[in-house]
Design an enzyme around this catalytic site. Structure first.
Site, PDB file in Angstrom:
ATOM      1  N   ARG A 105     -54.872  31.452 -10.165  1.00  0.00           N
ATOM      2  CA  ARG A 105     -54.746  31.938  -8.793  1.00  0.00           C
ATOM      3  C   ARG A 105     -54.515  30.768  -7.851  1.00  0.00           C
ATOM      4  O   ARG A 105     -55.025  29.672  -8.064  1.00  0.00           O
ATOM      5  CB  ARG A 105     -56.006  32.692  -8.362  1.00  0.00           C
ATOM      6  CG  ARG A 105     -56.091  34.106  -8.901  1.00  0.00           C
ATOM      7  CD  ARG A 105     -57.321  34.840  -8.410  1.00  0.00           C
ATOM      8  NE  ARG A 105     -58.531  34.254  -8.917  1.00  0.00           N
ATOM      9  CZ  ARG A 105     -59.314  33.411  -8.273  1.00  0.00           C
ATOM     10  NH1 ARG A 105     -59.037  33.088  -7.012  1.00  0.00           N
ATOM     11  NH2 ARG A 105     -60.384  32.913  -8.836  1.00  0.00           N
ATOM     12  N   LYS A 135     -57.434  41.577  -7.954  1.00  0.00           N
ATOM     13  CA  LYS A 135     -58.118  40.860  -6.878  1.00  0.00           C
ATOM     14  C   LYS A 135     -57.579  41.263  -5.498  1.00  0.00           C
ATOM     15  O   LYS A 135     -58.334  41.366  -4.532  1.00  0.00           O
ATOM     16  CB  LYS A 135     -57.982  39.353  -7.087  1.00  0.00           C
ATOM     17  CG  LYS A 135     -58.412  38.858  -8.478  1.00  0.00           C
ATOM     18  CD  LYS A 135     -59.904  38.917  -8.705  1.00  0.00           C
ATOM     19  CE  LYS A 135     -60.265  38.293 -10.056  1.00  0.00           C
ATOM     20  NZ  LYS A 135     -61.675  38.305 -10.373  1.00  0.00           N
ATOM     21  N   TYR A 163     -48.616  34.818 -12.630  1.00  0.00           N
ATOM     22  CA  TYR A 163     -49.981  34.762 -13.163  1.00  0.00           C
ATOM     23  C   TYR A 163     -50.784  35.988 -12.704  1.00  0.00           C
ATOM     24  O   TYR A 163     -50.749  36.365 -11.524  1.00  0.00           O
ATOM     25  CB  TYR A 163     -50.696  33.460 -12.735  1.00  0.00           C
ATOM     26  CG  TYR A 163     -52.168  33.535 -13.066  1.00  0.00           C
ATOM     27  CD1 TYR A 163     -52.593  33.413 -14.386  1.00  0.00           C
ATOM     28  CD2 TYR A 163     -53.114  33.818 -12.093  1.00  0.00           C
ATOM     29  CE1 TYR A 163     -53.927  33.568 -14.720  1.00  0.00           C
ATOM     30  CE2 TYR A 163     -54.460  33.964 -12.413  1.00  0.00           C
ATOM     31  CZ  TYR A 163     -54.861  33.838 -13.726  1.00  0.00           C
ATOM     32  OH  TYR A 163     -56.175  34.002 -14.055  1.00  0.00           O
ATOM     33  N   CYS A 222     -67.357  32.246 -14.736  1.00  0.00           N
ATOM     34  CA  CYS A 222     -68.785  31.903 -14.782  1.00  0.00           C
ATOM     35  C   CYS A 222     -69.594  32.925 -15.583  1.00  0.00           C
ATOM     36  O   CYS A 222     -70.812  32.972 -15.463  1.00  0.00           O
ATOM     37  CB  CYS A 222     -69.340  31.764 -13.376  1.00  0.00           C
ATOM     38  SG  CYS A 222     -68.643  30.336 -12.527  1.00  0.00           S
ATOM     39  N   ASP A 262     -65.453  42.952 -14.132  1.00  0.00           N
ATOM     40  CA  ASP A 262     -64.952  42.085 -13.051  1.00  0.00           C
ATOM     41  C   ASP A 262     -65.145  42.648 -11.651  1.00  0.00           C
ATOM     42  O   ASP A 262     -65.430  41.898 -10.730  1.00  0.00           O
ATOM     43  CB  ASP A 262     -63.460  41.814 -13.291  1.00  0.00           C
ATOM     44  CG  ASP A 262     -62.934  40.631 -12.488  1.00  0.00           C
ATOM     45  OD1 ASP A 262     -63.628  39.607 -12.422  1.00  0.00           O
ATOM     46  OD2 ASP A 262     -61.832  40.731 -11.911  1.00  0.00           O
ATOM     47  N   SER A 277     -65.390  33.394 -10.626  1.00  0.00           N
ATOM     48  CA  SER A 277     -64.428  33.434 -11.724  1.00  0.00           C
ATOM     49  C   SER A 277     -64.765  32.369 -12.760  1.00  0.00           C
ATOM     50  O   SER A 277     -65.066  31.230 -12.415  1.00  0.00           O
ATOM     51  CB  SER A 277     -63.016  33.206 -11.194  1.00  0.00           C
ATOM     52  OG  SER A 277     -62.627  34.325 -10.444  1.00  0.00           O
ATOM     53  N   HIS A 309     -67.119  41.654  -6.480  1.00  0.00           N
ATOM     54  CA  HIS A 309     -66.660  40.897  -7.663  1.00  0.00           C
ATOM     55  C   HIS A 309     -67.781  40.936  -8.702  1.00  0.00           C
ATOM     56  O   HIS A 309     -68.425  39.920  -8.956  1.00  0.00           O
ATOM     57  CB  HIS A 309     -66.351  39.456  -7.224  1.00  0.00           C
ATOM     58  CG  HIS A 309     -65.595  38.656  -8.233  1.00  0.00           C
ATOM     59  ND1 HIS A 309     -65.576  37.276  -8.221  1.00  0.00           N
ATOM     60  CD2 HIS A 309     -64.825  39.021  -9.275  1.00  0.00           C
ATOM     61  CE1 HIS A 309     -64.832  36.839  -9.221  1.00  0.00           C
ATOM     62  NE2 HIS A 309     -64.364  37.864  -9.869  1.00  0.00           N
TER      63      HIS A 309
HETATM   64  N1  LIG Z   1     -73.022  28.072 -21.681  1.00  0.00           N
HETATM   65  C1  LIG Z   1     -72.675  29.313 -21.392  1.00  0.00           C
HETATM   66  N2  LIG Z   1     -71.360  29.586 -21.183  1.00  0.00           N
HETATM   67  C2  LIG Z   1     -71.026  30.854 -20.883  1.00  0.00           C
HETATM   68  C3  LIG Z   1     -71.983  31.897 -20.785  1.00  0.00           C
HETATM   69  N3  LIG Z   1     -71.336  33.034 -20.472  1.00  0.00           N
HETATM   70  C4  LIG Z   1     -70.026  32.707 -20.369  1.00  0.00           C
HETATM   71  N4  LIG Z   1     -69.817  31.396 -20.629  1.00  0.00           N
HETATM   72  C5  LIG Z   1     -68.515  30.688 -20.668  1.00  0.00           C
HETATM   73  O1  LIG Z   1     -67.931  30.681 -19.387  1.00  0.00           O
HETATM   74  C6  LIG Z   1     -66.526  30.908 -19.458  1.00  0.00           C
HETATM   75  C7  LIG Z   1     -66.147  32.064 -18.600  1.00  0.00           C
HETATM   76  O2  LIG Z   1     -66.814  33.224 -19.047  1.00  0.00           O
HETATM   77  P1  LIG Z   1     -66.312  34.676 -18.657  1.00  0.00           P
HETATM   78  O3  LIG Z   1     -67.338  35.633 -19.162  1.00  0.00           O
HETATM   79  O4  LIG Z   1     -64.928  34.869 -19.113  1.00  0.00           O
HETATM   80  O5  LIG Z   1     -66.339  34.557 -17.056  1.00  0.00           O
HETATM   81  P2  LIG Z   1     -65.720  35.504 -15.924  1.00  0.00           P
HETATM   82  O6  LIG Z   1     -64.428  34.900 -15.510  1.00  0.00           O
HETATM   83  O7  LIG Z   1     -66.750  35.486 -14.830  1.00  0.00           O
HETATM   84  O8  LIG Z   1     -65.545  36.856 -16.529  1.00  0.00           O
HETATM   85  C8  LIG Z   1     -66.196  31.098 -20.926  1.00  0.00           C
HETATM   86  O9  LIG Z   1     -65.685  29.903 -21.460  1.00  0.00           O
HETATM   87  C9  LIG Z   1     -67.517  31.450 -21.536  1.00  0.00           C
HETATM   88  O10 LIG Z   1     -67.595  31.067 -22.889  1.00  0.00           O
HETATM   89  C10 LIG Z   1     -73.367  31.576 -21.031  1.00  0.00           C
HETATM   90  O11 LIG Z   1     -74.269  32.413 -20.990  1.00  0.00           O
HETATM   91  N5  LIG Z   1     -73.647  30.277 -21.326  1.00  0.00           N
HETATM   92  C1  LIG Z   2     -58.624  37.370 -12.857  1.00  0.00           C
HETATM   93  C2  LIG Z   2     -59.502  36.490 -12.562  1.00  0.00           C
HETATM   94  O1  LIG Z   2     -60.791  36.820 -12.856  1.00  0.00           O
HETATM   95  P1  LIG Z   2     -62.160  36.255 -13.434  1.00  0.00           P
HETATM   96  O2  LIG Z   2     -62.011  34.794 -13.785  1.00  0.00           O
HETATM   97  O3  LIG Z   2     -63.157  36.480 -12.353  1.00  0.00           O
HETATM   98  O4  LIG Z   2     -62.438  37.063 -14.684  1.00  0.00           O
HETATM   99  C3  LIG Z   2     -59.075  35.261 -11.905  1.00  0.00           C
HETATM  100  O5  LIG Z   2     -59.923  34.579 -11.353  1.00  0.00           O
HETATM  101  O6  LIG Z   2     -57.870  34.966 -11.921  1.00  0.00           O
HETATM  102 MN   LIG Z   3     -63.732  37.856 -16.545  1.00  0.00          MN
END
Ligand SMILES: Nc1nc2c(ncn2[C@@H]2O[C@H](COP(=O)(O)OP(=O)(O)O)[C@@H](O)[C@H]2O)c(=O)[nH]1
Ligand SMILES: C=C(OP(=O)(O)O)C(=O)O
Ligand SMILES: [Mn+2]
Length: 660
Positions: free
Chosen positions: A118, A276, A267, A321, A344, A319, A296
């Site tokens: 983004r 978003k 993207y 996290c 999400d 994002s 979010h």
């Molecule tokens: N150390 C750690 N890393 C995590 C945890 N949960 C997610 N991650 C990592 O953080 C990154 C983003 O996670 P994701 O679930 O896709 O985040 P989103 O974008 O908020 O949905 C990935 O590389 C995950 O492996 C956790 O509980 N502990």
């Molecule tokens: C689609 C997205 O979502 P997220 O990383 O929160 O899953 C983004 O940030 O581009």
């Molecule tokens: Mn995600």
């Protein structure tokens, strides 16, 4: 690979169809409905679908933009299998996607390396009054709570981009619903795009097709215009056959016209406009106006198998996290069952019984690939085995995918080709990663084996707890609970997190990210806070408890994560659920309630954890934190900061002073 892509369903001319396809793999779209209507538009001759059957308002919106963008062809998406075959055929022919033979109907797309995330600095909201969109920052500071542009300037910017931008290409018309069709909480959008990749992805991420038009009738809809910004013939070569125009990228929101216009990027976060742009930025404005919340947040169900009691939790993390991971987690505590409602975005509204109800407006997951593995997220690994579009991941010599985190799951002798095309990529020898840090999978929610039975319930699911969280390497404990709703709103407002690869920021700086919404606020953050606070001031509402979590605290000799995370996060959810049942397991601290000694279930943890390090509240850290929040509120929210929030900050400062 072709230097220029056709981007057009002119491929239907038999002469251009490869012999292989003509023999037995010939897609049956050859019989697609076609009408040639030279009278309608002098430049656009071929129409796939019945243009005259479009509801009036949709037809006018399309006509207006066909005149502006001048596509060669118009394609009204019906959402059918046949259409999807056509899309994948076009995308393969143009060298944008490639089949991954190891799986069933899975595809790999590689973008121009300049179009991978983004672009927050190029994302704007335009309204008559600047203050409707962003608080006025103090001391001439630049607003970090959104970019505003005046309607006149916006018109200029759009006029510099959209005229003729689809020449030589096909304009796809995507009718889509955010939320289950027919739910009182759902909203309909129409996206016009010249990218078949976007259509194929929107087909996964939203409910799309002809039935949406039937449900829409002649009602209003959110207008979503998207162009990659590369009319044909091309004037310069593409990278990876991926059309985009990074120098001219603009993601524009015009809430007063119910409109989104995105140019120059393919993207997902910039181009799948339902996500978003609509569900969060425009959604938050609609929510403010209509009395609900667009957040979010992931939504999960958590059932205690012993008692049969089930609760739903919504959680906001910035994002990259951990939303997708938490939403699909496999709990290590065997008496819990987790189900997924969404990963999400949550649209939430208090019902007539005062319960907060949430729907997931999406129909798919657009998840971060790196870090996803059988160990961390087996549910996601099962979900993505079929009908998935991967973007910017590495590929393997056996026709599969690879990314950082899959090292232990790749078979012996299999070679890796990195997302940048490095053949026989090896971690030890390469100074760049195999997959882009923001590489993604786009996969249908219905394939997720733990989807909640109520995930498409038109009434939504009742929310018992709200969690905020971020990446905080120091100072912030694993979990704490707010004293009440208002304090919880303050905790959301004060969120900070380490930046990630999900946007263009230099990674690893701690940024303020209130409610994990900083890049997604559709309107003035001060007004947003007042909206949240207003629910605490109403009678008769069952307010969810509010918590803050941090899976990412670091320490020890290697400064590594102190908490194992992923499935072990069930231990934190367990504490949260028990708090929702008012169990006496909380201890008051300066920042909120934390688990009483021994109340966090650590039974069976593989490695011991350092609870002192996970829960310590260093005085100096919290003093600095309070100062940073003062400065941020003062500079960024300024006159729009509700007095309740500054009051909460003062109280926190006082408690830190006396209790830490
Ligand atoms: N150390 C750690 N890393 C995590 C945890 N949960 C997610 N991650 C990592 O953080 C990154 C983003 O996670 P994701 O679930 O896709 O985040 P989103 O974008 O908020 O949905 C990935 O590389 C995950 O492996 C956790 O509980 N502990
Ligand atoms: C689609 C997205 O979502 P997220 O990383 O929160 O899953 C983004 O940030 O581009
Ligand atoms: Mn995600």
């Amino acid at each position: 690979m072709p230097e220029t892509d056709s981007g057009s369903i002119k491929v239907m001319e038999e002469s251009r169809i490869p012999a292989r396809l003509l023999k037995n793999e010939r897609p049956n779209f050859i019989t697609a409905p076609l009408s040639t209507t030279p009278a309608l538009f002098d430049h656009t001759r071929v129409i796939y679908g019945d243009f005259n059957a479009l509801p009036n308002k949709v037809r006018h919106y399309v006509e207006e933009n066909v005149r502006l963008c001048k596509p060669d062809t118009i394609h009204i998406c019906d959402g059918s299998e046949r259409e999807n075959e056509l899309l994948t055929y076009i995308l393969q022919k143009d060298g944008i996607i490639k089949k991954l033979p190891k799986y069933n109907n899975c595809w790999l797309a590689k973008t121009d390396p300049a179009d991978v995330a983004r672009v927050e600095r190029l994302t704007y909201i335009s309204s008559d009054l600047q203050r409707d969109t962003v608080p006025m920052p103090k001391y001439g500071a630049k607003s970090q709570l959104g970019n505003w542009m005046s309607p006149d300037d916006m018109d200029n910017e759009l006029n510099m981009r959209f005229p003729d931008c689809m020449k030589g290409r096909t304009m796809f018309i995507i009718p889509f619903s955010m939320g289950p069709l027919g739910s009182p909480m759902s909203k309909i959008g129409i996206q016009l795009t010249d990218s078949a990749y976007v259509v194929a992805s929107m087909r996964i991420m939203t409910r799309m097709g002809t039935n949406i038009l039937q449900a829409l009738k002649d009602d209003n809809f959110v207008k979503c215009l998207h162009s990659v910004g590369r009319p044909l013939p091309l004037t310069s070569p593409l990278h990876n056959n991926w059309p985009c125009y990074p120098k001219m990228t603009l993601v524009a929101h015009l809430p007063e016209r119910n409109e989104i216009c995105s140019f120059g990027s393919g993207y997902g976060g910039n181009s799948l406009l339902g996500k978003k742009c609509f569900a969060l930025r425009i959604g938050s404005i609609l929510g403010h106006r209509e009395g609900w919340l667009a957040e979010h947040m992931l939504i999960l169900g958590i059932e205690n198998k012993t008692t049969g009691v089930k609760k739903y939790i919504a959680a906001a993390f910035p994002s990259a996290c951990g939303k997708t991971n938490l939403a699909m987690m496999t709990p290590t505590l065997s008496n819990y069952k987790i189900t997924c409602v969404g990963d999400d975005i949550a649209w939430m509204r208090f019902d007539d019984k005062g319960r907060l109800r949430a729907i997931n407006p999406e129909a798919g997951f657009f998840g971060v690939a790196p870090g996803t593995s059988m160990k961390t997220n087996p549910i996601a690994m099962q979900t993505i085995k079929a009908n998935t579009i991967f973007t910017n991941v590495a590929e393997t010599s056996d026709g599969g995918v690879f990314w950082e985190g899959l090292e232990k799951e790749i078979e012996q002798g299999v070679k890796i080709k990195s997302w940048l095309g490095d053949e026989d990529w090896k971690k030890e020898e390469s100074d760049r990663p195999a997959a882009h840090a923001n590489s993604r999978f786009c996969t249908p929610a219905e394939q997720c084996p733990i989807m909640d039975p109520a995930w498409e319930d038109p009434q939504g699911v009742p929310i018992d707890a709200i969690i905020f969280g971020g990446r905080r390497p120091t100072g912030v404990p694993l979990v704490y609970e707010s004293f009440n709703w208002q304090h919880g709103v303050f905790i959301g407002a004060s969120m900070r997190s380490e930046s990630t690869a999900a946007a263009e920021h230099v990674a690893k700086q701690i940024m303020h990210d209130p409610f994990a919404m900083r890049p997604f606020f559709g309107y003035n953050f001060g007004d947003y806070l007042k909206h949240w606070l207003s629910f605490g001031q109403k009678d008769g509402l069952v307010l969810p408890k509010i918590f803050h979590v941090n899976w990412f605290r670091k320490g020890g000799p290697n400064n590594s994560f102190l908490w194992p995370g992923f499935g072990e996060n069930a231990r934190v959810l367990d504490w949260i659920v028990r708090r929702c049942n008012n169990e006496d397991i909380a201890k008051k601290t300066a920042i909120g309630y934390v688990p009483k000694f021994d109340s966090l279930n650590l039974e069976g943890l593989e490695e011991p954890v350092d609870l002192d390090a996970l829960f310590s509240l260093p005085r100096e850290f919290w003093e600095n934190e309070v100062n940073a929040i003062y400065k941020y509120f003062d500079e960024q929210v300024n006159d729009d900061l509700p007095k309740e929030i500054i009051g909460e900050l003062k109280n926190l400062e006082q408690r830190i002073h006396t209790e830490l």
